[in-house]
Design a protein around this motif. Sequence first.
Motif, short mmCIF file in Angstrom:
data_model
loop_
_atom_site.label_atom_id
_atom_site.label_comp_id
_atom_site.label_asym_id
_atom_site.label_seq_id
_atom_site.Cartn_x
_atom_site.Cartn_y
_atom_site.Cartn_z
N ALA A 1 20.84 -13.18 -26.63
CA ALA A 1 19.64 -13.60 -27.21
C ALA A 1 19.00 -14.66 -27.77
N TYR A 2 19.45 -15.75 -28.87
CA TYR A 2 18.83 -16.05 -29.09
C TYR A 2 18.84 -18.21 -28.38
N SER B 1 25.80 -6.54 -43.68
CA SER B 1 24.78 -6.52 -42.05
C SER B 1 24.54 -7.67 -41.76
N HIS B 2 23.97 -8.69 -42.32
CA HIS B 2 23.63 -9.97 -41.41
C HIS B 2 25.02 -10.59 -41.83
N ALA C 1 16.47 -14.02 -35.57
CA ALA C 1 15.54 -14.80 -35.36
C ALA C 1 16.07 -16.18 -36.11
N GLU C 2 17.18 -15.78 -37.30
CA GLU C 2 17.17 -16.69 -38.12
C GLU C 2 17.25 -18.31 -36.69
N ARG C 3 18.55 -17.83 -36.46
CA ARG C 3 19.43 -18.75 -35.19
C ARG C 3 17.82 -19.72 -34.46
N VAL C 4 17.07 -18.79 -34.46
CA VAL C 4 15.98 -19.22 -33.01
C VAL C 4 15.14 -20.41 -33.99
N VAL D 1 8.10 -21.31 -34.44
CA VAL D 1 8.04 -19.76 -34.36
C VAL D 1 8.26 -19.06 -35.83
N LEU D 2 7.27 -18.11 -35.70
CA LEU D 2 5.87 -17.10 -36.44
C LEU D 2 7.21 -16.01 -35.90
#
Length: 159
Positions: free
Chosen positions: A99-100, A126-127, A134-137, A145-146
Amino acid sequence: MPTEQTTRFDVKTILVPTDFSDGAQTALDHATALAAVFGAKIVLLHVIETFTYTMTESLQVVNVYNLIKTAVEPVLDEMVQDLQKEHVSASRVLVQGTAYEEIGVQAKKAGADLIVMGTHGRRGVSHAFMGSVAERVVRTAPCPVLTVRTPEQKKGSAA
């Protein structure tokens, strides 16, 4: 005498990754509002994580990607049609990968000026196990990135 410089943030293309969750829908709502303000087009993206084949109990090999693709395509098409009904230019992309990584690749391909995506806001264990797409993106994206936090579930509502 100092001159005043204004910087305009011009947005023509907004990439909106979706996993079809409530958070992704909230992000799409924000992206739709931004698209209206900037006159931008929205590119919806869904990434099917890489796992192409699996085996059933009867030892038949099943192409999971094709099964998921067949289910996801009409949903993405309907989302695009809904955006177009709101007079927002929209298209969709369906790819297989991580994904990222694919979000960054597709942002470049689409010439995205902005990525708007939901985040589940995972913390702790969990993280650590799930990580944060999102963090990787945010760390690797070719454009701003918003991130939009998943709405908190109301107390007393069914899960």
